[in-house]
Design an enzyme around this catalytic site. Structure first.
Site, PDB file in Angstrom:
ATOM      1  N   MET A  69      34.660  46.376  44.718  1.00 52.88           N
ATOM      2  CA  MET A  69      35.189  45.157  45.318  1.00 52.88           C
ATOM      3  C   MET A  69      36.676  45.271  45.658  1.00 52.88           C
ATOM      4  O   MET A  69      37.362  46.187  45.215  1.00 52.88           O
ATOM      5  CB  MET A  69      34.968  43.974  44.383  1.00 52.88           C
ATOM      6  CG  MET A  69      33.501  43.669  44.120  1.00 52.88           C
ATOM      7  SD  MET A  69      33.255  42.249  43.024  1.00 52.88           S
ATOM      8  CE  MET A  69      33.760  40.903  44.088  1.00 52.88           C
ATOM      9  N   HIS A  70      37.143  44.335  46.473  1.00 52.79           N
ATOM     10  CA  HIS A  70      38.562  44.047  46.720  1.00 52.79           C
ATOM     11  C   HIS A  70      39.294  45.048  47.614  1.00 52.79           C
ATOM     12  O   HIS A  70      40.382  44.758  48.096  1.00 52.79           O
ATOM     13  CB  HIS A  70      39.358  43.942  45.405  1.00 52.79           C
ATOM     14  CG  HIS A  70      38.707  43.174  44.323  1.00 52.79           C
ATOM     15  ND1 HIS A  70      38.215  41.893  44.507  1.00 52.79           N
ATOM     16  CD2 HIS A  70      38.451  43.487  43.027  1.00 52.79           C
ATOM     17  CE1 HIS A  70      37.702  41.467  43.370  1.00 52.79           C
ATOM     18  NE2 HIS A  70      37.820  42.414  42.467  1.00 52.79           N
TER      19      HIS A  70
ATOM     20  N   ASP B  32      29.943  44.984  43.545  1.00 48.12           N
ATOM     21  CA  ASP B  32      29.266  45.799  42.536  1.00 48.12           C
ATOM     22  C   ASP B  32      28.830  45.013  41.305  1.00 48.12           C
ATOM     23  O   ASP B  32      27.752  45.260  40.759  1.00 48.12           O
ATOM     24  CB  ASP B  32      30.127  46.999  42.137  1.00 48.12           C
ATOM     25  CG  ASP B  32      31.545  46.620  41.719  1.00 48.12           C
ATOM     26  OD1 ASP B  32      31.869  45.418  41.644  1.00 48.12           O
ATOM     27  OD2 ASP B  32      32.337  47.546  41.463  1.00 48.12           O
TER      28      ASP B  32
END
Length: 502
Positions: free
Chosen positions: A80-81, A239
């Site tokens: 992520m991110h 995830d």
């Protein structure tokens, strides 16, 4: 009929192939490197992800795990991110800035000061954290303005692979929840954040639910990968949400604990809830509902560091055997697992890893056990907040590489004072991705029904009263140490930064 689940992780991509019964038909994995160009920076080349993904799928097909025309849908689980910035020709403008990158502390302060925390929570459901995507965008805008002006599209890591497969700019709301650009409650892009960044919504991908079809494999890509027929690509998930699907954490009362590179405590709930102090993330879940999540940045990676950097050449099993012979509490040794800073509950990029209580009587086994216990204490920080928020937790499922250790699971069970189960599958996010693909394909009508048919408990660990009591005492000491050491962490970070070029 079969489904591909692509789990694009931090250190590798893992791809599995399952049928409609959940049987594992094949799996492939390829690793890639993380670059650390400066202290607390972490970057990757998105082309490395794509090459690894292509190689895995091609190998699965070449092995004959299924007929080329039986693959019906593909799902994603993604780290992520991360910020992937593309120009108008879809060329990568800058190495992807990863979730564990800590360079954006000033940008986080700028965002928080501009909105005020109450408004920021209202608009996004979360606080500004260094791992999130919006602060990374602001960092590029401030530090690389010429590059920033060329940005035509911003994607998350897994969505770069989607673009390569389908030509579509799309993401799902669970992964988008971690960008600090989504109005999590309303499940759409935050107009206020876009206005602050002076960014057009067209730069961001189209939003979908995790099980919705976002596009189809192009003919050219099917020829490269060795696939045939119409193959749908669903939204997929971040995830942790995908991993939760892979554990069946899709109903209220069920939580999951991930002992992977990072450590995660994840609880599913039907209605939108937000911790007013924003210690937990308030995100959209991959089943169309919501979840709360606490994240510690270094979990199994602490043990990986201990094995690969400090004890090169020593077998992993040997270190764990030594740890088993160490008593509860590691003879009074406590480890703070802040090797990459920390997120929950402190949101402090300056936090550092610490052994405290070392004496001449301590052995390597004591230190190894202290690492296992320190990570368990860090995860309990998040579990405590769930209890404070009165989010029901009756059933906990554990996944990740650390969940394969009986010792670590015993420690975690007694630190939490809660029954914790492992599952017959250890596929985690990849399985969750494949399950989402099966729902998008219509094989299952809901994510919940798919999980009830495909996910089964393998082993349940039960707390021991004496061990629980001992860990309560050690956890109290652990929990006090961050506040005691915070000023030292900040001072050390300042000195480290000022002397970096010497």
């Amino acid at each position: 009929m079969s489904f591909l689940g692509i789990d694009l992780g931090t250190s590798s991509v893992k791809i599995i192939l399952i049928n409609e019964k959940g049987d594992l038909l094949g799996e492939e994995s390829r690793g890639y490197s993380v670059d650390y160009p400066k202290i607390n920076w972490a970057e990757q080349n998105p082309e490395d992800w794509w090459k690894a993904t292509k190689d895995c799928i091609k190998n699965l097909m070449e092995k004959g795990c299924c007929k080329k025309d039986t693959v019906k849908a593909i799902g994603f689980s993604g780290q992520m991110h991360g910020l992937v910035a593309l120009d108008e020709n879809d060329q990568v403008l800058h190495p992807a800035i990863l979730w564990c990158d800590q360079r954006t502390q000033e940008e986080c302060h700028e965002i928080t000061n501009y909105f005020g925390q109450e408004k920021l929570t209202q608009y996004t459901g979360n606080k500004a954290l260094t791992g999130f995507t919006a602060p990374k965008i602001l960092w590029l805008k401030k530090h690389k303005p010429k590059l920033y002006e060329k940005i035509a599209h911003i994607l998350l890591p897994k969505d770069y692979i989607r673009l390569k497969l389908t030509g579509e700019y799309a993401t799902d709301v669970s992964d988008a929840s971690g960008m600090l650009l989504l109005d999590v409650k309303k499940r759409n892009w935050s107009k206020e954040m876009l206005e602050f960044l002076q960014m057009k919504e067209s730069v961001l991908p189209k939003l979908y639910e995790s099980y919705e079809i976002t596009g189809y494999l192009t003919e050219g890509i099917k020829n490269i990968l060795g696939l045939k027929g119409e193959i749908a690509v669903v939204g997929g998930a971040g995830d942790q949400a995908a991993g939760a699907i892979g554990t069946g954490t899709v109903k209220e009362g069920i939580a999951s604990v991930t002992l992977g590179t990072s450590g995660v405590v994840f609880a599913s709930h039907n209605e939108y809830r937000v911790d007013k102090e924003n210690r937990l993330h308030a995100f959209c879940h991959a089943n169309g509902k919501y979840h709360s999540m606490g994240v510690m940045l270094s979990a199994a990676s602490c043990l990986k560091w201990w094995v690969e950097e400090i004890h090169k050449g020593v077998a992993f099993e040997e270190l764990l055997t030594e740890a088993e012979n160490s008593p509860i509490g590691s003879k009074g040794l406590i480890f703070l697992p802040y090797l990459m800073g920390e997120r929950t509950p402190y949101a402090d990029p300056n936090a550092k890893g610490v052994f405290i209580g070392l004496t001449m009587s301590h052995s390597r086994g004591d230190m190894t056990r202290a690492i296992l216990e320190g990570v368990a204490f860090g995860l309990r920080d998040s579990f405590q907040i769930l209890k404070e928020l009165k989010i029901p937790v009756e059933d906990i499922r554990a996944i990740g590489g650390g969940a394969q250790s009986n010792l670590w699971m015993d420690i975690l069970t007694n630190v939490f004072d809660q029954k914790i189960s492992t599952l017959y599958t250890d596929q985690g996010g990849a399985l969750g991705a494949a399950i989402l693909a099966s729902v998008g394909n219509g094989t299952f009508d809901t994510v919940e029904n798919a999980c009830s048919k495909l996910i089964h408990v393998k082993k349940t660990y039960v707390p021991n009263k004496e061990k629980v009591y001992a860990y309560i005492q050690y956890y109290k000491m652990y929990h006090q140490l961050y506040d005691v050491l915070k000023a030292s962490f900040d001072q050390l970070a300042h000195v480290q930064k000022s002397l970096y070029f010497i």
